[in-house]
Design an enzyme around this catalytic site. Sequence first.
Site, short mmCIF file in Angstrom:
data_model
loop_
_atom_site.label_atom_id
_atom_site.label_comp_id
_atom_site.label_asym_id
_atom_site.label_seq_id
_atom_site.Cartn_x
_atom_site.Cartn_y
_atom_site.Cartn_z
N CYS A 113 -20.41 29.85 0.94
CA CYS A 113 -21.21 30.95 0.41
C CYS A 113 -20.96 32.27 1.14
CB CYS A 113 -22.68 30.59 0.47
SG CYS A 113 -23.08 29.06 -0.44
N HIS A 250 -26.56 36.74 0.71
CA HIS A 250 -26.23 35.61 -0.17
C HIS A 250 -27.49 35.15 -0.89
CE1 HIS A 250 -25.15 31.75 -1.68
NE2 HIS A 250 -25.71 31.07 -0.68
N ASN A 280 -27.98 29.89 -7.32
CA ASN A 280 -27.05 30.01 -6.19
C ASN A 280 -25.64 29.72 -6.71
OD1 ASN A 280 -25.44 29.64 -3.93
ND2 ASN A 280 -26.97 28.50 -2.78
#
Length: 335
Positions: A113, A250, A280
């Site tokens: 990520c 993020h 996500n």
Amino acid sequence: MIGSRITAIGTYVPEKKLTNFDLEQMVETTNDWIIHRTGIRERRISRPDEFTSDLCVAAVKDLMHRYNKKVEDVDMIIVATSTPDFPFPSVASIIQERLNIKQTGAIDLSAACAGFVYALHTANTYIASGLHKKILVIGADTISKITDYTDRSTCVLFGDGAGAVMVERDEQSKGFIGFHLGSDGSGAQNVYQTGLSNKVNEIELIDTKCLVQNGREVFRWAVRSVPTSVRQILNKTQLSLDKVDWFVPHSANLRIIEPICEKLEFPMEKTLYSLVNFGNTSAATIPLALDLGIREGKVKNGDRVLMYGFGAGLVQAGQLLELNFDEQIYTPTPL
């Protein structure tokens, strides 16, 4: 050092939506529980025959259309992804062929990520060295393809998407202001997908091809680590946080972003995230969030943007930028 800047951006998400109400029919959960715990309302899911390279190509074509950009003279392609179509060849090589770029380097970068920010840092370094002039940087993942849809702790979080930017040499620009990179491999067992090995840090892992995450430990690490590292960037650049126009962390989970902003004393209304409608999306969350801000007319040239990625590894990467995009010739519709 030779200057560089991001000149264009493009994004893509698959058409299929997976809402919280859909998930209510799949696992023991509710719409209210998911929103309360994560802030996510829906996510996009790639078709069975749609892979990370497909999302990347679509994002680059969006960039080309909006900014009238050509890619034939790109001299490096960097793709940040944890879900490549194949272990090899690289997604970057597939993109090179599909976009008909005759002479370019092509690499995939694995930093989960944090991958998009790592890839941006790498592109800027390549250009600063004087060896490259025009680089495609792409963050993309099809996490749905490695998600266990019987595990409510993970399946409510993840979706698919891609974001691409063009980073170009500009002798007059210092668009990249400061950065921080870090890793804490002692926590590697907290987010993983097993491969050739099913042991890390002398710990036996669940042998699965699906993503496994210890959300509680990742939460603790991120909330502890990110504010400290953000302050390191500010100290190195001798800037105060009130000189930052937008914070783009993020988009893992809104309940992680909120305490990070609280510790930094940074307003949520100046924080960009993409998780509400896309979940996500791993390496794609940060470019998706930035582009949402651009599409909504919030983010402007001259703004200072602090991007911060964190994830499996455990790795983290922050980049402070001053934006100076080329002029858009086409105003995109909302994603």
